[in-house]
Write an enzyme that holds these catalytic residues in place. Structure first.
Site, PDB file in Angstrom:
ATOM      1  N   ARG A  67       0.899  -1.251   0.005  1.00 40.33           N
ATOM      2  CA  ARG A  67      -0.030  -0.122  -0.012  1.00 40.33           C
ATOM      3  C   ARG A  67       0.819   1.212  -0.031  1.00 40.33           C
ATOM      4  NH1 ARG A  67      -4.873  -1.831   4.153  1.00 40.33           N
ATOM      5  NH2 ARG A  67      -5.140  -3.947   2.970  1.00 40.33           N
TER       6      ARG A  67
ATOM      7  N   ARG B  38       2.170   0.755  10.323  1.00 40.62           N
ATOM      8  CA  ARG B  38       1.775   1.190   9.094  1.00 40.62           C
ATOM      9  C   ARG B  38       2.812   1.123   7.922  1.00 40.62           C
ATOM     10  NH1 ARG B  38      -2.988   3.783   7.670  1.00 40.62           N
ATOM     11  NH2 ARG B  38      -3.330   3.965  10.155  1.00 40.62           N
TER      12      ARG B  38
ATOM     13  N   GLU C 159      -6.603  -1.666  15.076  1.00 45.51           N
ATOM     14  CA  GLU C 159      -6.998  -2.741  14.241  1.00 45.51           C
ATOM     15  C   GLU C 159      -6.139  -3.696  13.777  1.00 45.51           C
ATOM     16  OE1 GLU C 159      -8.770  -0.666  10.628  1.00 45.51           O
ATOM     17  OE2 GLU C 159      -8.554  -2.603   9.593  1.00 45.51           O
TER      18      GLU C 159
ATOM     19  N   SER D  99     -10.339  -6.921   9.356  1.00 44.50           N
ATOM     20  CA  SER D  99     -11.507  -6.177   9.021  1.00 44.50           C
ATOM     21  C   SER D  99     -12.270  -7.127   8.237  1.00 44.50           C
ATOM     22  CB  SER D  99     -11.089  -5.001   8.228  1.00 44.50           C
ATOM     23  OG  SER D  99     -12.030  -4.077   8.006  1.00 44.50           O
TER      24      SER D  99
ATOM     25  N   ARG E 238       0.961  -6.775  12.269  1.00 48.38           N
ATOM     26  CA  ARG E 238       0.401  -6.216  13.547  1.00 48.38           C
ATOM     27  C   ARG E 238       0.165  -7.463  14.521  1.00 48.38           C
ATOM     28  NH1 ARG E 238      -3.980  -1.608  11.657  1.00 48.38           N
ATOM     29  NH2 ARG E 238      -2.533  -0.271  10.587  1.00 48.38           N
TER      30      ARG E 238
END
Length: 427
Positions: free
Chosen positions: A260, A275, A347, A350, A392
């Site tokens: 990303r 991130r 998070e 999802s 994560r």
RNA sequence: GGAGAGAUGGCAGAGUGGUCGAAUGCGCCGGAUUCGAAAUCCGGUUUGGUGCUUGCACCAACGGGGGUUCGAAUCCCCCUCUCUCCGCCA
């Protein structure tokens, strides 16, 4: 993509539901386009029908050696009007579909109304955050103190938002991946798949990354894209397919790296592994009959939660409010894991039901049956979720399993993947 | 990277300018036959869209895009992909 029929039938209601996501629909423009589309399409098809009819007659007349001059004169006369109508119709349809491709999915009725993150609703919590005698370190300190986590070298090799892991930490990362894949494939009923990490633009359109979110993607010089999630290649497996009803549901799981660009998040989570431009993820995808998709969402969310429970990591489940939903989702549960280093839930998964939104873009359908007879193809529903984000998860393990002496205890369920070791300590 | 061949319905495969959305075979669905099944026979079997009188009519689609033509699966151009051989390579 929304059903164009729905926009025709009840544009005001669609606009209202989109407003709850903070999206304003240009209803006037749509009504105008629809009105002219209707008019022009009817006219175009009338022209085409007449031309086809005449051409057929010309063919028949020639076959019999008859004169075709009268017919030719009429069909030639159609030419300009037909061409103009066809071109106008193509223009309108292009504009309509371009517009349709940028409209997000409608929130499901069970989704709480809200503007953003602050309006998300906590559904449940599991596990109790451990208390630490001293302030808990964050994963960066833990990893760097062990000499196993190396950001400067990653930056040298590549650039910021990349990481280098060494030795037992790299192995722990792999152990997490293996554990997740094994659990989903052996206990939760998913078929493991290995998929391309580079995909074409059609696939990106199919799941909804394109045309709207190109800036979030890495695009290669040959026009292909690095996947931002396994959702893209895995979901597109059924693009342009008609699946026999008996084959549903289909449950697939894949481990892939994800890329990303994180454009638009400058300054957010710049420290650590939270991130990154590149991270690994295990993704579950289900293809289901429409009537089953909300049960499937609950089930799949439970599969993701099971991983957290087996790792004994405290977490909570949050229902995203209408304003925080992703573009393609009708309903989303976020799983947030407790991070002692930040004293907050972050998070880690999802899980979403996309209903027919992706299926419509992909033309992914299944063959219905009516009283034993094959029926018409209907759009499937797609459901997917992370199970889990591996990077994560590693962060969560480091922070939740840290010890006062700087070592990290290895969660029970991972030890068989770590050659039986129970601890990672400085040598 | 070099040379060549090809892309048609669920599959195989015919079709080189006209009643072709497409022969034929296989598969699949329904029926007949049968105690039942196999075999055999008969019928059906692509998808998307539009209109309205909702059952019919019409439009579009033969890898994708453009062109020629009254008319294109068929002719021309561009692109993509697949296969074979050679080279290279994990």
């Amino acid at each position: 993509m929304l059903d164009i029929q729905l926009l025709r039938k009840d544009l005001a209601a669609v606009a209202l539901r989109l407003a709850s996501r903070g999206v304003t629909l240009d209803t006037t423009r749509i009504e105008q386009l629809e009105a002219s589309r209707r008019e022009i399409q009817v006219r175009t098809q009338d022209f085409q029908a007449r031309r086809n009819q005449l051409s057929k007659q010309i063919g028949q007349a020639r076959g019999k050696g008859l004169d075709t001059e009268v017919l030719m004169t009429e069909v030639t006369g159609l030419g300009d009007g037909l061409k103009a109508a066809e071109e106008r119709l193509a223009g309108i349809q292009e504009e309509l579909s371009a517009l349709l491709m940028t409209i997000p999915n409608l929130p499901h009725e069970s989704v709480p109304a809200g503007k953003g993150e602050q309006d998300n609703q906590e559904v449940r919590r599991h596990g109790v955050p451990r208390s630490f005698p001293l302030p808990a370190l964050d994963h960066v300190e833990i990893g760097e103190n062990l000499d196993l986590l190396d950001f400067p070298t990653a930056v040298k090799i590549s650039t910021s938002r990349f990481v280098l892991m060494r030795g037992p930490l790299a192995r722990l990362h792999r152990a997490l991946t293996q554990f997740m894949l094994d659990t989903h494939s052996q206990e939760h009923g998913y078929e493991e798949v290995y998929v391309p990490y580079l995909v074409n633009a059609d696939s990106m359109r199919g799941t909804g990354q394109l045309p709207k979110f190109e800036e979030d993607l890495f695009r290669l010089s040959n026009g292909m894209y690095l996947i931002p999630t396994a959702e893209v290649p895995v979901t597109n497996i059924v693009r342009d397919e008609i699946i026999p009803a008996d084959n549903l549901p289909i449950r697939l799981v894949a481990h892939t790296p994800c890329f990303r660009s994180e454009a638009g998040s400058y300054g957010r989570d710049t420290r650590g592994m939270i991130r990154q431009h590149q991270f690994d993820k295990v993704e579950m995808v289900q293809f289901v009959r429409p009537e089953d998709s909300y049960d499937a969402l609950e089930e799949l969310t439970g599969h993701a939660e099971d991983i957290l429970q087996r790792l004994d990591l405290p977490y909570r489940v949050v229902t995203l409010c209408s304003g925080d939903l992703g573009f393609s989702a009708a309903k989303t549960y976020d799983l947030e894991v407790w991070l002692p280093g930040q004293s907050t839930y972050r998070e880690i998964s999802s899980c979403s039901n996309f209903e027919a939104f992706q299926a419509r873009r992909m033309q992914a359908r299944y063959r219905t049956e009516k009283e034993g007879k094959p029926g018409r193809p209907e759009l499937i529903h797609t459901v997917n979720g992370s199970g889990l984000a591996v990077g994560r998860s590693l962060v969560a393990v480091l922070e939740n399993y840290q010890n006062a002496d700087g070592s990290v205890t290895i969660p029970e369920v991972l030890r068989s993947y770590m050659n039986g070791a129970s601890i990672i300590a400085r040598e």
